[in-house]
Design an enzyme around this catalytic site. Sequence first.
Site, short mmCIF file in Angstrom:
data_model
loop_
_atom_site.label_atom_id
_atom_site.label_comp_id
_atom_site.label_asym_id
_atom_site.label_seq_id
_atom_site.Cartn_x
_atom_site.Cartn_y
_atom_site.Cartn_z
N ALA A 105 0.77 -1.19 0.01
CA ALA A 105 0.05 0.03 0.00
C ALA A 105 0.80 1.42 0.03
O ALA A 105 2.22 1.10 -0.07
CB ALA A 105 -0.93 -0.08 1.08
N MET A 106 0.29 2.26 -0.07
CA MET A 106 1.11 3.45 0.10
C MET A 106 1.83 3.74 1.48
O MET A 106 1.43 3.24 2.42
CB MET A 106 0.37 4.92 -0.25
CG MET A 106 -0.38 4.82 -1.56
SD MET A 106 -1.17 6.40 -2.01
CE MET A 106 -0.09 7.68 -1.74
N ASN A 107 2.95 4.50 1.32
CA ASN A 107 3.94 4.68 2.46
C ASN A 107 4.43 3.63 3.12
O ASN A 107 4.50 3.66 4.32
CB ASN A 107 2.90 5.53 3.37
CG ASN A 107 2.26 6.87 3.00
OD1 ASN A 107 3.08 7.54 2.27
ND2 ASN A 107 1.19 7.20 3.41
N GLU B 109 6.64 2.85 -9.52
CA GLU B 109 5.38 3.25 -10.25
C GLU B 109 5.11 2.14 -11.13
O GLU B 109 4.33 2.39 -11.90
CB GLU B 109 5.09 4.73 -10.41
CG GLU B 109 5.53 5.78 -9.59
CD GLU B 109 4.59 5.75 -8.38
OE1 GLU B 109 3.71 5.03 -8.40
OE2 GLU B 109 4.95 6.56 -7.49
N GLN C 129 2.96 -0.31 -10.91
CA GLN C 129 1.49 -0.60 -11.11
C GLN C 129 1.02 0.06 -12.35
O GLN C 129 -0.06 -0.30 -13.06
CB GLN C 129 0.75 0.02 -10.00
CG GLN C 129 0.60 1.36 -9.84
CD GLN C 129 1.56 2.00 -9.08
OE1 GLN C 129 2.55 1.52 -8.68
NE2 GLN C 129 1.30 3.40 -8.71
N HIS D 75 -10.78 -1.62 7.98
CA HIS D 75 -11.29 -0.19 8.04
C HIS D 75 -11.35 0.04 6.48
O HIS D 75 -12.28 1.07 6.28
CB HIS D 75 -10.09 0.76 8.57
CG HIS D 75 -10.36 0.36 10.17
ND1 HIS D 75 -9.04 -0.10 10.78
CD2 HIS D 75 -11.23 0.84 11.04
CE1 HIS D 75 -9.62 -0.24 11.89
NE2 HIS D 75 -10.69 0.33 12.14
#
Length: 194
Positions: A10-12, A91, A93, A188
Amino acid sequence: MAQLYFYYSAMNAGKSTTLLQSAYNYRERGMQVEIFTARLDDRYGIGKVSSRIGLQAEAHLYSPETNLLDLLGNIQKTDSHPGIDCILIDEAQFLTKEQVKQITHIVDEFDIPVLAYGLRTDFQGETFQGSHYLLAWADKLVELKTVCHCGRKANFVVRRDSSGHPIRDGEQVQVGGNDSYESMCRKHFRELIW
């Protein structure tokens, strides 16, 4: 024998930082590394890979129309180094199916390792085209981990509008950082999106 690696998260989670560390490690040993990044993400400058902790490096740009085999050939013709020892793709993806085929060709036919770094899924929990084929065709899959606000492993990304509300529909690609996206665990993410 070279292999294709896909580092996903995921990001970060530090994908760009890990890529830049890998580039440093190769170069420290006198090896030739070529870095590629998506043309559409120019938040930190055109032709640069940047991490949130301040590291950066120059990179070749690719777009969906780019033939990576041709680009690699052009780099080798102009480079004074006898050969490329490793290719790093940020990047990832945003790669197309055809470009993932091209990098498998680079690995298999030219014996050059390729380390691709990218998101596994978009803000709706769907794989990007590049990620889809990297997950299917890479020799090695490596998950880089980050955490949700609850402390669980975050493996999804929520897109938010300017007011902070979750967005459930829209274009798959919208470049943005912490102001637009938040990494979350499945629980979440599910509560907000599904």
